[in-house]
Design a protein around this motif. Sequence first.
Motif, mmCIF file in Angstrom:
data_model
loop_
_atom_site.group_PDB
_atom_site.id
_atom_site.type_symbol
_atom_site.label_atom_id
_atom_site.label_comp_id
_atom_site.label_asym_id
_atom_site.label_seq_id
_atom_site.Cartn_x
_atom_site.Cartn_y
_atom_site.Cartn_z
ATOM 1 N N VAL A 6 -57.297 12.870 67.236
ATOM 2 C CA VAL A 6 -58.351 11.817 66.157
ATOM 3 C C VAL A 6 -57.953 12.585 64.763
ATOM 4 N N ASP A 7 -58.306 12.052 63.422
ATOM 5 C CA ASP A 7 -58.254 12.031 62.012
ATOM 6 C C ASP A 7 -59.563 13.163 62.480
ATOM 7 N N ALA A 8 -60.324 12.453 61.956
ATOM 8 C CA ALA A 8 -62.529 12.653 62.417
ATOM 9 C C ALA A 8 -63.142 12.306 63.057
ATOM 10 N N ALA A 9 -64.322 12.580 62.715
ATOM 11 C CA ALA A 9 -65.142 12.129 64.133
ATOM 12 C C ALA A 9 -65.885 10.913 63.536
ATOM 13 N N ALA A 10 -65.260 10.722 62.697
ATOM 14 C CA ALA A 10 -66.214 8.808 62.135
ATOM 15 C C ALA A 10 -64.443 8.503 62.854
ATOM 16 N N CYS A 54 -58.688 20.771 55.881
ATOM 17 C CA CYS A 54 -57.495 21.479 56.009
ATOM 18 C C CYS A 54 -56.493 20.891 57.250
ATOM 19 N N CYS A 55 -57.376 19.992 57.088
ATOM 20 C CA CYS A 55 -56.168 19.536 59.246
ATOM 21 C C CYS A 55 -56.899 18.313 59.628
ATOM 22 N N THR A 56 -55.804 17.529 59.486
ATOM 23 C CA THR A 56 -55.687 16.244 60.109
ATOM 24 C C THR A 56 -56.354 15.817 61.589
ATOM 25 N N HIS A 57 -57.205 17.002 62.143
ATOM 26 C CA HIS A 57 -57.398 16.724 63.703
ATOM 27 C C HIS A 57 -59.000 17.026 63.678
ATOM 28 N N CYS A 58 -59.694 16.339 63.956
ATOM 29 C CA CYS A 58 -60.897 16.122 64.494
ATOM 30 C C CYS A 58 -61.496 17.268 65.268
#
Length: 163
Positions: A6-10, A54-58
């Motif tokens: 998932v990219d972000a918590a959102a 700096c990272c594309t993982h949540c």
Amino acid sequence: MPIEHVDAAADLAPLELKSTTEAIERHRTLLESTFGPTIIAEHGARDCDLGASCCTHCHLHLIPVPDPDAVVAAYREVGGAGQRLSGMDDLPAAATGAYLYLSIRPNEHLIWGARGFPRQFVRRVTARLHGIGDQYDWRDHPFHEAQQDTLRILRTAAVRPAA
């Protein structure tokens, strides 16, 4: 940090975000009982836009700090007032792109658009508050001994009976 990408918590599903919120607040309580005031921060990457991330993982940061209000002041200096949220569950509606999320206390949640914030912003701010401002990048300054000490202290605290 979720196992599935998932990219972000959102971007978490509502039930996942609810369980994440509950877990992160339990962890904050543990950290605060051991190390003092603890903030929660995220640099939310969205749709391949890293923003200040700096990272594309949540992944959410829990960071003990001597002065949580100084963290908010630093965010406001770069990004303005920010938007108040009632909780993490408001992230999906509030985050329209890459963002920075900050909670300095359990019932205080803020979000900013990522534009204008440098990468590793929360690390830069908190390192400065801890008197090691030039050592914010964990790749260059991993503090292996401090990591091991922290792990040992938290393992002991996690099994300690509640007062």
